[in-house]
Every structure is written in C-alpha cells, then in structure tokens.
Motif scaffolding. Sequence first.
Motif, short mmCIF file in Angstrom:
data_model
loop_
_atom_site.label_atom_id
_atom_site.label_comp_id
_atom_site.label_asym_id
_atom_site.label_seq_id
_atom_site.Cartn_x
_atom_site.Cartn_y
_atom_site.Cartn_z
N LEU A 51 0.62 -6.58 11.58
CA LEU A 51 1.94 -6.88 11.49
C LEU A 51 2.91 -6.23 12.25
N LYS A 87 10.07 -6.43 12.64
CA LYS A 87 10.98 -7.36 13.15
C LYS A 87 12.42 -7.05 12.85
N VAL A 141 11.63 -6.18 7.59
CA VAL A 141 10.72 -7.72 7.44
C VAL A 141 9.63 -7.52 8.78
N GLU A 184 6.03 -9.15 10.37
CA GLU A 184 5.71 -10.58 10.40
C GLU A 184 4.60 -10.71 11.44
N ASP A 185 3.92 -11.85 11.70
CA ASP A 185 3.04 -12.07 12.77
C ASP A 185 1.70 -11.61 12.43
N ASN A 236 -1.57 -16.30 7.04
CA ASN A 236 -0.59 -15.20 7.68
C ASN A 236 0.07 -14.48 6.93
N CYS A 237 0.75 -13.54 7.17
CA CYS A 237 1.41 -12.48 6.27
C CYS A 237 2.80 -12.27 6.63
N ARG A 238 3.45 -12.18 5.73
CA ARG A 238 4.97 -11.67 5.90
C ARG A 238 5.21 -10.51 4.92
N GLU A 270 8.44 -7.95 3.31
CA GLU A 270 9.78 -7.72 3.34
C GLU A 270 10.08 -6.67 2.26
N GLN A 293 3.91 -11.96 1.28
CA GLN A 293 3.75 -13.33 1.28
C GLN A 293 2.42 -13.55 2.21
N PRO A 324 6.01 -19.71 4.89
CA PRO A 324 5.84 -18.90 3.49
C PRO A 324 6.19 -19.83 2.42
N THR A 339 3.30 -15.27 -3.07
CA THR A 339 4.15 -14.12 -3.02
C THR A 339 4.05 -13.37 -4.08
#
Length: 140
Positions: free
Chosen positions: A86, A89, A93, A95-96, A109-111, A113, A122, A128, A133
């Motif tokens: 990760l 950002k 947040v 991401e990536d 994929n993971c996000r 926050e 997520q 997303p 979530t």
Amino acid sequence: MKRSLFLLVLLLTSFAPKKNPVLGKWENPKGDGRMEIITRNNKFYGKLYWLKEPNLPDGTPKMDINNPDPKLQKRHIQGLEIIHDLVDKGNGVFEDGFVYEPKTAKDFNCRLELIGDKLQMQGFIGTPLLGRTELWTRVK
C-alpha cells in the motif's frame, strides 16, 4: 540558558519524524482477528498477529490450505501478511496495494482510509464499488 535549551529542544522535536497514524494494531469488526500495520520501503503492510481461534478443533494450527501453491499451503494463517504494497496517498488514504483473503486464496486490490480512530478497509476487483468494505477498530 534555560530559554536557549528550551528553544533547542523545541527545534529538534519539530524536525522529528512523525508516526503515520495508520501504523499500529487493528481489530476486525467480528473481533476474531487482529492485524498490525507496519511500513517498510515507504509502503505499508498488514500482518495477522492474533486470531481468536488460531487452531482447528483437533488443535492443529489453521493453515493456508486453499492456496493453489502447495508450498504456501503450509503457512500458518496467524502471522500471515495479508496486506502488502500500500502507498500513502495523503489525507489518511492508502491505495495501490493488495489484500490476501485466505478463505479464497486470492489477492484483491486494497484501499485503506482512516476515519477518525477507525480504519476502513476495502478489498475489490477493478473498482471499490465492486468489493467488500470493513471498518476495523484500533487496539489500545
């Protein structure tokens, strides 16, 4: 003299690196798993450091048995790095990166926050909106 010392300490502490608030220990919504988020090489990773039930009914540790790679099937679920790569950002947040789900043996994929003292995670494919979530709570 005291004033100079105070100013020196103030100056030095203002340049000290600040700990990223996502770092630390988090518990899933069911309360049956905990993950520790760490950083290395400017990326963030999450490791399952605690499971409420780390063993099967026969007492053997839960393993990554659904993984198609026979070598990885011998990994213990407790201690498994499930979040990797990760990128921060900004504004809480991340991401990536990816999250590994042992039940399906798939990377998504993971996000992440930060929302107050909660961590929204997520896992998704593509967007997303097409995923799951969860809201994790910081372990104190």
